[in-house]
Design a protein around this motif. Structure first.
Motif, PDB file in Angstrom:
ATOM      1  N   UNK A 196       1.153  -1.064   0.093  1.00 38.55           N
ATOM      2  CA  UNK A 196       0.026   0.004   0.084  1.00 38.55           C
ATOM      3  C   UNK A 196       0.812   1.241   0.026  1.00 38.55           C
ATOM      4  N   UNK A 197       1.929   1.561   0.901  1.00 41.72           N
ATOM      5  CA  UNK A 197       2.800   2.445   0.597  1.00 41.72           C
ATOM      6  C   UNK A 197       3.696   2.797  -0.951  1.00 41.72           C
ATOM      7  N   UNK A 198       3.743   1.690  -1.323  1.00 38.23           N
ATOM      8  CA  UNK A 198       4.643   2.313  -2.346  1.00 38.23           C
ATOM      9  C   UNK A 198       3.170   2.390  -3.610  1.00 38.23           C
ATOM     10  N   UNK A 223      13.159   7.296  -0.145  1.00 41.93           N
ATOM     11  CA  UNK A 223      12.175   8.357   0.256  1.00 41.93           C
ATOM     12  C   UNK A 223      11.820   7.923   1.519  1.00 41.93           C
ATOM     13  N   UNK A 224      10.247   6.917   1.257  1.00 38.90           N
ATOM     14  CA  UNK A 224       9.985   6.372   2.244  1.00 38.90           C
ATOM     15  C   UNK A 224      10.728   6.124   3.092  1.00 38.90           C
ATOM     16  N   UNK A 225      11.889   5.500   3.048  1.00 38.94           N
ATOM     17  CA  UNK A 225      12.399   5.195   4.425  1.00 38.94           C
ATOM     18  C   UNK A 225      13.174   6.138   5.349  1.00 38.94           C
ATOM     19  N   UNK A 226      13.486   7.168   3.988  1.00 38.96           N
ATOM     20  CA  UNK A 226      14.029   8.009   4.864  1.00 38.96           C
ATOM     21  C   UNK A 226      13.000   8.622   5.835  1.00 38.96           C
ATOM     22  N   UNK A 227      11.493   8.925   5.052  1.00 42.97           N
ATOM     23  CA  UNK A 227      10.773   9.773   6.582  1.00 42.97           C
ATOM     24  C   UNK A 227      10.479   8.786   7.620  1.00 42.97           C
ATOM     25  N   UNK A 263      19.144  14.408   4.311  1.00 37.85           N
ATOM     26  CA  UNK A 263      19.621  14.182   2.742  1.00 37.85           C
ATOM     27  C   UNK A 263      19.105  13.465   1.638  1.00 37.85           C
ATOM     28  N   UNK A 264      18.729  12.642   2.383  1.00 38.42           N
ATOM     29  CA  UNK A 264      17.877  11.752   1.508  1.00 38.42           C
ATOM     30  C   UNK A 264      16.210  11.300   1.349  1.00 38.42           C
ATOM     31  N   UNK A 265      15.294  12.715   2.829  1.00 37.01           N
ATOM     32  CA  UNK A 265      14.191  13.049   2.529  1.00 37.01           C
ATOM     33  C   UNK A 265      13.599  14.243   1.469  1.00 37.01           C
ATOM     34  N   UNK A 266      15.422  14.759   1.701  1.00 41.74           N
ATOM     35  CA  UNK A 266      14.833  15.760   0.464  1.00 41.74           C
ATOM     36  C   UNK A 266      15.152  15.567  -0.843  1.00 41.74           C
ATOM     37  N   UNK A 324       4.965  20.686  -1.268  1.00 43.30           N
ATOM     38  CA  UNK A 324       5.415  19.336  -2.054  1.00 43.30           C
ATOM     39  C   UNK A 324       5.648  18.620  -0.880  1.00 43.30           C
ATOM     40  N   UNK A 325       7.255  18.400   0.291  1.00 43.30           N
ATOM     41  CA  UNK A 325       6.919  17.861   1.332  1.00 43.30           C
ATOM     42  C   UNK A 325       6.352  17.081   2.209  1.00 43.30           C
ATOM     43  N   UNK A 326       5.046  18.456   1.957  1.00 42.69           N
ATOM     44  CA  UNK A 326       4.671  17.925   2.925  1.00 42.69           C
ATOM     45  C   UNK A 326       2.781  17.365   2.740  1.00 42.69           C
ATOM     46  N   UNK A 327       2.507  17.522   0.917  1.00 40.84           N
ATOM     47  CA  UNK A 327       2.497  16.840   0.456  1.00 40.84           C
ATOM     48  C   UNK A 327       2.294  15.132   0.341  1.00 40.84           C
ATOM     49  N   UNK A 328       3.257  14.754   0.234  1.00 45.69           N
ATOM     50  CA  UNK A 328       4.205  13.741   0.017  1.00 45.69           C
ATOM     51  C   UNK A 328       3.811  12.889   1.040  1.00 45.69           C
ATOM     52  N   UNK A 329       4.083  13.312   2.561  1.00 43.21           N
ATOM     53  CA  UNK A 329       4.224  12.252   3.495  1.00 43.21           C
ATOM     54  C   UNK A 329       3.111  12.293   4.463  1.00 43.21           C
ATOM     55  N   UNK A 330       2.207  13.763   4.261  1.00 44.01           N
ATOM     56  CA  UNK A 330       1.631  13.672   4.556  1.00 44.01           C
ATOM     57  C   UNK A 330       0.537  12.587   3.509  1.00 44.01           C
ATOM     58  N   UNK A 331       0.542  12.629   2.263  1.00 45.49           N
ATOM     59  CA  UNK A 331      -1.094  11.929   1.302  1.00 45.49           C
ATOM     60  C   UNK A 331      -0.650  10.808   1.543  1.00 45.49           C
ATOM     61  N   UNK A 332       0.648  10.459   1.653  1.00 47.75           N
ATOM     62  CA  UNK A 332       0.616   8.419   1.338  1.00 47.75           C
ATOM     63  C   UNK A 332       0.988   8.196   2.854  1.00 47.75           C
TER      64      UNK A 332
END
Length: 536
Positions: A196-198, A223-227, A263-266, A324-332
């Motif tokens: 599901x996360x993918x 990105x997912x693992x860094x978050x 660094x990986x998050x960005x 973008x960061x907020x949307x990618x994290x909060x939205x996924x």
């Protein structure tokens, strides 16, 4: 010669006494300054201290406050939070975060006041810890910046915009369903969250940024693992007041590899923004030649932000990246966790799964037609299951605000400077609103039952003007994913409700994941299957 030496020793003796007096006076002066400083702090905090004296709460100690209450594993921290909210119920209680006072509010009447008070729009200073990962998006921005950006962004998330994203939801969900086929026929459970996360990251990148991650699977997993790693570090800092000072955290950051995680998050957001800005400039250059194609092209969140910027919105490159960061994290991850919890609930409660499938069958039949917006509106019981999942397992178990001025709630006046902790995990499990609060019961969100409860007894998407801007997006995406999944598979598990253990990683997660097995769905209503089996 002897007289001279005597005079010298007398001089040294006088010098020593003078030095002692100066040292003594200096000590008195320092002590006096400390007393004055302490008195000034106590004077400035007199209202906070008086307020704190009226409230119950766990034991606190100098410097670390109630920090010892929240030591241990992430599971133990979550268990302690639940224990405290169950112990005090809807009554306000206090927790000392180092030397800062936090008041915990679960009563919906108090929450309505806090969520709608302009004196409490400011997020607490602890949210500053999230800024390194999320930047100052809508979730973490200070009030002035939030007001400016929310006013610009809110019109984007209208019903028309969200509905036009349905083809992307359908496409990504179809890929998710195909990927699950490798789990068919297996008797061992697998963690549904991994799939599901993918799919969620793919979906949020395309619906919000117009960016297809299918060819960048390595980047999206990095990105997912860094978050995931980043939120663990932030959670440790939030729960340990001795890590609040930056100079101490910087030492801790080196030990945990924080800078590499950051660094990986960005990297992926930087890549997305760079590509989209180039595309936008190219479109502007040739817009007169491509006007017909332009009208057919789907404009997503980042496209609209870039257009608004041209019209004077004044988003800096950092502002764009933060959103973008907020949307990618909060939205996924938030949607992925809720879907995973919901699938696990349906696997445990087969009778409820049957009822959900029957509703889907009545709307869609046994064909393979594409899901429409009109179809999703008819998934009433499915929506009740989603909301009950959010009630039972709110992904944001706590929300933090800061009192900018004195705020009067039902029985107290919260002093300026107080941290306000709103534990949705507590409010959602108040027995006066939800009988048997730790049972999964979608009937809690039957319209008749909803009408009997206080509006703020359910705060799964926060509340007031600073609520979740993407709740309609989230609900539609979850309905599409869950309905399509259940049309194709039945889901099963040996897990029981008592087996589910929770942990706090800023978001609330299951300690042992979401273990299920799947079988091909026989597209016949469950009541017909049961009747057929009975006749046989």
């Amino acid at each position: 010669m002897e007289l001279t030496l005597n005079n010298y020793f007398v001089y040294l003796s006088k010098l020593d006494r003078l030095w002692q007096k100066k040292t003594e006076l200096s000590c008195y002066a320092v002590f006096l300054v400390l007393i004055i400083f302490w008195c000034r702090i106590k004077w400035n905090r007199r209202f906070i201290d008086r307020f704190a004296a009226k409230l119950p709460g766990p034991q606190s100690y100098p410097l670390i406050g109630s920090g010892l209450e929240f030591t241990g594993t992430l599971q133990q921290i979550m268990e302690k939070l639940i224990q405290l909210t169950e112990k005090f119920g809807s009554e306000p209680f206090k927790v000392w975060l180092g030397s800062s006072l936090a008041v915990i509010l679960s009563n919906p009447e108090d929450l309505e006041i806090i969520f709608n008070s302009s004196k409490a729009f400011e997020k607490d200073q602890i949210y500053n810890f999230l800024i390194d990962i999320l930047g100052e998006g809508l979730g973490t921005a200070p009030v002035n910046k939030w007001k400016q950006h929310r006013k610009i962004i809110t019109p984007i998330f209208n019903t028309s915009f969200i509905n036009q994203l349905l083809p992307i939801f359908n496409k990504k969900t179809s890929i998710f369903i195909r990927n699950l086929q490798k789990e068919l026929g297996k008797t061992e459970t697998f963690d549904i969250f991994d799939y599901i996360i993918s799919s969620s990251i793919d979906t949020i990148c395309e619906t919000s940024m117009g960016y297809n991650c299918n060819t960048l699977s390595d980047d999206k997993y990095v990105f997912s693992n860094a978050i995931k790693d980043g939120t663990k570090v932030i959670c440790s800092r939030m729960c340990k007041p001795w890590l609040y000072p930056n100079f101490i955290f910087n030492i801790y950051a080196k030990i945990t590899g924080w800078h590499q995680i950051h660094k990986k998050c960005h990297e992926l957001p930087d890549q997305i923004i760079k590509k989209k800005k180039i595309e936008y400039i190219q479109r502007k250059t040739f817009e007169n030649k491509t006007v017909k194609n332009e009208t057919k092209r789907l404009k997503v969140f980042l496209d609209i932000l870039l257009e608004l910027n041209d019209q004077g919105a004044n988003f800096s490159d950092k502002d764009l990246k933060d959103q973008v960061l907020t949307m990618m994290t909060a939205g996924s991850e938030t949607s992925a966790l809720t879907i995973s919890f919901c699938i696990l609930m349906l696997a445990i409660h087969q009778d409820i799964q049957d009822k959900v499938y029957n509703e889907i069958y009545e709307v869609m039949g046994n064909g393979d037609q594409t899901l429409t917006i009109e179809d999703t509106v008819k998934f009433v019981y499915l929506e009740q299951c989603i909301k009950e999942t959010i009630r039972l397992y709110p992904i944001f178990p706590i929300i933090l605000r800061r009192a900018q001025e004195n705020i009067k709630i039902t029985n107290h006046i919260i002093p300026k400077g107080t941290t306000i902790v709103i534990p949705s995990i507590g409010t959602h499990h108040l027995s006066e609103f939800y009988p048997k609060p730790w049972e999964f019961n979608p009937e809690n969100f039957d319209p008749e039952n909803v009408a009997k409860r206080h509006k703020y007894s359910f705060i799964g998407f926060s509340g007031g003007p600073r609520n979740c801007i993407g709740m309609k997006y989230a609900m539609l995406s979850m309905k599409v994913t869950l309905s399509t999944f259940l049309r194709n598979y039945s889901v099963h598990t040996g897990c029981k409700m008592s087996d589910i253990k929770l942990k706090f990683e800023v978001l609330m997660k299951s300690v042992y994941g979401y273990p299920v097995t799947i079988r091909p769905r026989v597209r016949t209503p469950s009541y017909q299957l049961k009747l057929k089996k009975k006749n046989l």
